[in-house]
Design an enzyme around this catalytic site. Sequence first.
Site, PDB file in Angstrom:
ATOM      1  N   LYS A 136       0.880  -1.167   0.000  1.00 11.64           N
ATOM      2  CA  LYS A 136       0.000   0.000   0.000  1.00 11.64           C
ATOM      3  C   LYS A 136       0.918   1.219   0.000  1.00 11.64           C
ATOM      4  O   LYS A 136       2.073   1.127   0.429  1.00 11.64           O
ATOM      5  CB  LYS A 136      -0.856   0.019   1.275  1.00 11.64           C
ATOM      6  CG  LYS A 136      -1.820  -1.143   1.388  1.00 11.64           C
ATOM      7  CD  LYS A 136      -3.260  -0.648   1.322  1.00 11.64           C
ATOM      8  CE  LYS A 136      -4.237  -1.740   1.652  1.00 11.64           C
ATOM      9  NZ  LYS A 136      -4.641  -1.749   3.050  1.00 11.64           N
ATOM     10  N   HIS A 141       1.678   6.852   2.730  1.00 16.77           N
ATOM     11  CA  HIS A 141       0.997   8.120   2.466  1.00 16.77           C
ATOM     12  C   HIS A 141       1.228   9.130   3.577  1.00 16.77           C
ATOM     13  O   HIS A 141       1.982   8.880   4.523  1.00 16.77           O
ATOM     14  CB  HIS A 141      -0.483   7.886   2.193  1.00 16.77           C
ATOM     15  CG  HIS A 141      -1.183   7.178   3.315  1.00 16.77           C
ATOM     16  ND1 HIS A 141      -1.401   7.774   4.532  1.00 16.77           N
ATOM     17  CD2 HIS A 141      -1.683   5.926   3.405  1.00 16.77           C
ATOM     18  CE1 HIS A 141      -2.016   6.923   5.322  1.00 16.77           C
ATOM     19  NE2 HIS A 141      -2.198   5.797   4.664  1.00 16.77           N
ATOM     20  N   HIS A 185       0.993   8.195   7.199  1.00 21.51           N
ATOM     21  CA  HIS A 185       2.161   7.519   7.751  1.00 21.51           C
ATOM     22  C   HIS A 185       3.286   8.509   8.026  1.00 21.51           C
ATOM     23  O   HIS A 185       4.106   8.291   8.900  1.00 21.51           O
ATOM     24  CB  HIS A 185       2.642   6.412   6.810  1.00 21.51           C
ATOM     25  CG  HIS A 185       1.664   5.288   6.711  1.00 21.51           C
ATOM     26  ND1 HIS A 185       1.132   4.881   5.516  1.00 21.51           N
ATOM     27  CD2 HIS A 185       1.090   4.520   7.658  1.00 21.51           C
ATOM     28  CE1 HIS A 185       0.293   3.892   5.735  1.00 21.51           C
ATOM     29  NE2 HIS A 185       0.234   3.656   7.030  1.00 21.51           N
TER      30      HIS A 185
HETATM   31  N1  ARG Z   1      -0.355  -0.483   9.772  1.00 22.47           N
HETATM   32  C1  ARG Z   1      -1.277   0.365  10.472  1.00 22.47           C
HETATM   33  C2  ARG Z   1      -1.795   1.457   9.545  1.00 22.47           C
HETATM   34  O1  ARG Z   1      -1.211   1.740   8.525  1.00 22.47           O
HETATM   35  C3  ARG Z   1      -0.664   1.013  11.676  1.00 22.47           C
HETATM   36  C4  ARG Z   1      -0.130   0.072  12.723  1.00 22.47           C
HETATM   37  C5  ARG Z   1       0.029   0.713  14.051  1.00 22.47           C
HETATM   38  N2  ARG Z   1       0.586  -0.137  15.060  1.00 22.47           N
HETATM   39  C6  ARG Z   1      -0.084  -1.095  15.682  1.00 22.47           C
HETATM   40  N3  ARG Z   1       0.578  -1.827  16.553  1.00 22.47           N
HETATM   41  N4  ARG Z   1      -1.334  -1.335  15.488  1.00 22.47           N
HETATM   42  O2  ARG Z   1      -2.808   2.064   9.847  1.00 22.47           O
END
Ligand code: ARG
Length: 581
Positions: free
Chosen positions: A135, A138, A141
């Site tokens: 993905k 963006h 992030h």
């Molecule tokens: N991958 C998730 C996202 O892009 C964020 C992860 C955050 N960390 C966690 N331990 N849930 O939204």
Amino acid sequence: MNDYKMRFAAQIVELLQDSLAAAGATLTVNEAVEMIEYPPNEEMGDLSFPCFRLSKALRKGPPQIAAMLQASFVVPAWAAKVVAVSGYLNVFIDKQAFVSASLQTILQDGERFGATNDGAGKTVVIDYSSPNIAKPFHVGHLRSTAIGNALYQMLSFIGYKCVGVNHLGDWGTQFGKLIVAYKMWGDEDAVNEGGVKELVRLYVKFHEEAETNPSLEDVARAWFVNLEEADSEAVYLWQWFRDISLKEFQRVYDLMKVSFDSYAGESFYNDKMGIVINELIAKQLLKEDDGAQLVDLEEYSMPPCLILKKDGSSLYATRDIAAALYRKKKYDSSKIIYVTGGTQSLHFQQWFKVVELMGYDWATSELFHVPFGQVSLEGAKIATRKGNVVLLEDIFAQAIEKVTEKINETNPQLENKEEVARQVGVGAIVFSDLSTNRIKDVIFSWDEVLNFDGETGPYVQYTYARASSVLRKAVESGKACDDLLAVDAGQLLDETTVALFKTLQQFPEKILQACDKLEPSLVTRYLVDVAQSFNRFYRDCPILKVEDEALRNARLAVVQCARTVLANGLRLIGIESPERM
Ligand code: ARG
């Protein structure tokens, strides 16, 4: 001011001790420090202790208490006078003693000015950035990366051992979808060439096709189950998608100069969820619902936390629970901080509760969700869902290009132009991102972000470069001072300079506040104050033009102090400070 605040507080506590004890009340020095305010204007002194809260315990009016304190207060060497005014005890600091002491501290501590041992012996795990494989990386992030990295730097500075974890989104049903899409419409060369953009295209195509052909969803689910069961083709494709994505993410991290101590993402917990599920069963927390397994949270006014789907596959929350238990054990952490968008708040509340219900009482005191608002680009939302993707890399590239144009206009001879353009372009975006309270939504506006005069990253960096340039020119013109520590603080008592020192002295306190609230914007905004205050000094107080050596040297020391605080502050929010720009 920090020190003075502490000493002022200590003296007040000592004076009040007997009367408070007689009234069965207490006041610690730390409590008194918290109560002390900075008066809004000079005539009211430099520090102010409000007596209102003591009124009840001491059975006296605040003005009486203030007067009583003033009467017995022995004015210390660092103060000029102490005055009681309408319920406040105001202290006027002796300017020379103050300037001299802050100058010494800042010069001596240098890079470590503001550092403490508050967190000594404690480990904080910071889960940040955490983009999703296949993905786009963006702008959401970016916020997580910028905030998380700033918290990492800030908390390390006050003595914590930090572990930065990039909890990559590299597991879940979406990989089933991607595998199906690749097998149906993908092409090896196209993926190798197009990278994440091509993977996103395939993913979007899957959703489009699934609208008319819902059975594709079942095929995708089956492929994810294959992946969880380590089917070799599934694992091979997944690994390939992951490598491609990581390589692209790494380019962003390189631009930002951000790194992680661990890249253990969601897939890392694939073999660690079984234990968690068994534990949930043993503790009778799991409930079956239409074939799925969940933890009922109705009692806590939350929707249930889904642990296993009907087909037996795990979920985002399942992996988060496994990860928390793993991290607590592996790092013996005293806090785990999760930096994600506010839209995930419920997710965190739910599984934090599950961990608590499992009997881990640390869940309530050691797990922290640090949410942030949404980002939009000059009005338009940055939505990734339907393929309208704004890649962070492209935004950085644009910023760097704009800065390069600017440099070509104003300073075409600049050495390592490319490097400086990266530092300023990336810094501008990160700074803007960290300027508002993290919970607020952010709108990117190029004009605002890159404005060299506004309250921006380039403005603060430019101020740093200006300070560096003064010191460089001092050397070039033979006017450098080789013992800045020995300069005469008596030369620095004009209003502008004293005001600058008052601002500089607040640095340690700002860092502590920012760490306490997990709020880098306190540092960002403070840096704008420092830059403005320094630029006033630069405008009002000539430096190299001054003939009088004592005055010139003293002002060079001021420049060095401001330069130190700017560099430290920028570093703590993850921004570089080029010497020239
Ligand atoms: N991958 C998730 C996202 O892009 C964020 C992860 C955050 N960390 C966690 N331990 N849930 O939204």
